[in-house]
Design a protein around this motif. Structure first.
Motif, short mmCIF file in Angstrom:
data_model
loop_
_atom_site.label_atom_id
_atom_site.label_comp_id
_atom_site.label_asym_id
_atom_site.label_seq_id
_atom_site.Cartn_x
_atom_site.Cartn_y
_atom_site.Cartn_z
N GLY A 71 59.46 19.61 15.30
CA GLY A 71 58.49 19.06 14.36
C GLY A 71 57.85 17.80 14.92
O GLY A 71 58.07 17.43 16.07
N GLN A 72 57.06 17.13 14.08
CA GLN A 72 56.37 15.93 14.52
C GLN A 72 56.55 14.75 13.58
O GLN A 72 56.06 13.66 13.86
N GLY A 73 57.25 14.98 12.47
CA GLY A 73 57.31 13.95 11.45
C GLY A 73 58.37 12.88 11.67
O GLY A 73 58.11 11.70 11.47
N ARG A 74 59.56 13.28 12.06
CA ARG A 74 60.66 12.32 12.22
C ARG A 74 60.55 11.61 13.57
O ARG A 74 59.99 12.14 14.52
N MET A 75 61.11 10.43 13.62
CA MET A 75 61.06 9.64 14.85
C MET A 75 61.80 10.32 16.00
O MET A 75 61.35 10.27 17.13
N ASP A 76 62.94 10.96 15.71
CA ASP A 76 63.65 11.64 16.80
C ASP A 76 62.84 12.81 17.34
O ASP A 76 62.85 13.09 18.54
N GLN A 77 62.07 13.46 16.47
CA GLN A 77 61.20 14.55 16.93
C GLN A 77 60.07 14.01 17.81
O GLN A 77 59.69 14.64 18.79
N LYS A 78 59.57 12.84 17.46
CA LYS A 78 58.55 12.21 18.29
C LYS A 78 59.12 11.87 19.66
O LYS A 78 58.45 12.05 20.69
N ALA A 79 60.36 11.40 19.68
CA ALA A 79 60.99 11.08 20.96
C ALA A 79 61.20 12.35 21.80
O ALA A 79 60.99 12.33 23.02
N VAL A 80 61.61 13.44 21.15
CA VAL A 80 61.77 14.71 21.86
C VAL A 80 60.43 15.14 22.46
O VAL A 80 60.35 15.53 23.63
N ARG A 81 59.38 15.05 21.68
CA ARG A 81 58.04 15.42 22.17
C ARG A 81 57.64 14.51 23.34
O ARG A 81 57.03 14.97 24.30
N ALA A 82 57.98 13.24 23.25
CA ALA A 82 57.67 12.31 24.33
C ALA A 82 58.35 12.72 25.62
O ALA A 82 57.73 12.72 26.69
N VAL A 83 59.62 13.09 25.53
CA VAL A 83 60.37 13.51 26.72
C VAL A 83 59.72 14.74 27.34
O VAL A 83 59.50 14.81 28.55
N VAL A 84 59.39 15.71 26.51
CA VAL A 84 58.79 16.96 27.01
C VAL A 84 57.42 16.67 27.64
O VAL A 84 57.15 17.09 28.77
N LEU A 85 56.58 15.94 26.93
CA LEU A 85 55.23 15.68 27.42
C LEU A 85 55.21 14.77 28.65
O LEU A 85 54.31 14.86 29.47
N SER A 86 56.23 13.93 28.78
CA SER A 86 56.26 13.02 29.93
C SER A 86 56.48 13.77 31.24
O SER A 86 56.19 13.25 32.31
N TRP A 87 57.00 14.99 31.15
CA TRP A 87 57.18 15.80 32.36
C TRP A 87 56.13 16.89 32.48
O TRP A 87 56.23 17.77 33.31
N ASP A 88 55.12 16.81 31.63
CA ASP A 88 53.98 17.72 31.73
C ASP A 88 52.96 17.06 32.66
O ASP A 88 53.28 16.08 33.34
N GLY A 89 51.76 17.52 32.67
CA GLY A 89 50.75 16.97 33.55
C GLY A 89 50.25 15.60 33.12
O GLY A 89 50.51 15.16 31.99
N PRO A 90 49.52 14.94 34.00
CA PRO A 90 48.99 13.60 33.70
C PRO A 90 48.14 13.53 32.45
O PRO A 90 48.05 12.48 31.82
N GLY A 91 47.55 14.63 32.03
CA GLY A 91 46.74 14.65 30.83
C GLY A 91 47.56 14.44 29.56
O GLY A 91 47.02 14.10 28.52
N GLU A 92 48.87 14.63 29.65
CA GLU A 92 49.75 14.48 28.48
C GLU A 92 50.48 13.14 28.48
O GLU A 92 51.17 12.81 27.52
N TRP A 93 50.36 12.37 29.53
CA TRP A 93 51.17 11.16 29.69
C TRP A 93 50.82 10.07 28.68
O TRP A 93 51.70 9.35 28.23
N ARG A 94 49.58 9.94 28.32
CA ARG A 94 49.21 8.91 27.33
C ARG A 94 49.87 9.21 25.99
O ARG A 94 50.44 8.33 25.35
N GLU A 95 49.80 10.48 25.57
CA GLU A 95 50.43 10.85 24.30
C GLU A 95 51.93 10.63 24.37
O GLU A 95 52.54 10.13 23.41
N ALA A 96 52.54 11.01 25.49
CA ALA A 96 53.98 10.80 25.65
C ALA A 96 54.32 9.32 25.54
O ALA A 96 55.28 8.93 24.86
#
Length: 178
Positions: A71-96
Motif C-alpha cells: 500500500g501507500q498510506g502507512r509510513m512503513d509502506q512508504k519506506a518499503v516503496r522507497a527501498v524498492v524504488l531506490s534500486w530502480d532506475g534514476p527516474g525513480e530516485w527522486r520519489e524514493a
C-alpha cells in the motif's frame, strides 16, 4: 529445577541472539514477514536488511510485483516503496528519496539509522548521476566548441591558401615579364 531453569534461560538467550534466524528450516520465521513493517519485534532490522538485499538484487518484475502488493498510506509502506524504488532506475530516485524522508522519523528508533544510511547512499548515487550527466553535457559543449574552432581554422587555412595562390599568380606574372 535450577538446571532446568538455566537450560531454559540459555535456550531463550540463544533464540534472542539469533533474532530472526529460526532454529527450524522455515524460510520466514514466525512473526517476521516477507515485506517488512515498522512492527518493533526481534526481526525488525534483520527483515529490513534482507528486504533491502532483495530489492538490490531484484529485477523489474520483482519490483513491479512488490510495489503492487504494498500500500501507500502507512509510513512503513512508504519506506518499503522507497527501498524498492531506490534500486530502480534514476527516474525513480527522486520519489524514493522523498518517501525515505517522509517515513524515517516514523520508524522505530533502532531502524532509523539503517533507513538513513540507505537514504544517504541513494542521495550519493543521485549526486554522482547528476555530475556524470553534467560532465557529459559539459563534454558536449567542449566538443561543440572544438568543432567550431576547427571550422574557423579550416576557414582561415582556406583564406591563406587562396592568398598564397594569388601571390603565386602575381609572381608568375612578374616572372613572365622578365
Amino acid at each position: 529445577m535450577v538446571s532446568q531453569m538455566r537450560t531454559t534461560l540459555a535456550l531463550f538467550g540463544v533464540m534472542a541472539l539469533a533474532g530472526c534466524q529460526s532454529l527450524t528450516s522455515e524460510p520466514v520465521p514466525y512473526g517476521c514477514g516477507e515485506i517488512p513493517t515498522y512492527a518493533d519485534n526481534v526481526c525488525l532490522v534483520d527483515t529490513w536488511v534482507e528486504f533491502g538485499l532483495q530489492a538490490q538484487r531484484g529485477d523489474d518484475d520483482w519490483r513491479e510485483e512488490t510495489l503492487a502488493r504494498v500500500g501507500q498510506g502507512r509510513m512503513d509502506q512508504k519506506a518499503v516503496r522507497a527501498v524498492v524504488l531506490s534500486w530502480d532506475g534514476p527516474g525513480e530516485w527522486r520519489e524514493a528519496s522523498d518517501l525515505y524522508k517522509a517515513s524515517i522519523d516514523a520508524a522505530p528508533s533502532r531502524l532509523q539509522p539503517l533507513l538513513q544510511q540507505w537514504l544517504n547512499g541513494l542521495e550519493a548515487r543521485r549526486q554522482l548521476y547528476a555530475q556524470r550527466g553534467a560532465s557529459q553535457g559539459g563534454r558536449r559543449d567542449d566538443t561543440q566548441a572544438l568543432k567550431d574552432e576547427n571550422e574557423k581554422l579550416k576557414q582561415q587555412l582556406q583564406e591563406m591558401s587562396d592568398k598564397l595562390d594569388a601571390l603565386t599568380d602575381i609572381e608568375r606574372t612578374i616572372n613572365a615579364r622578365d
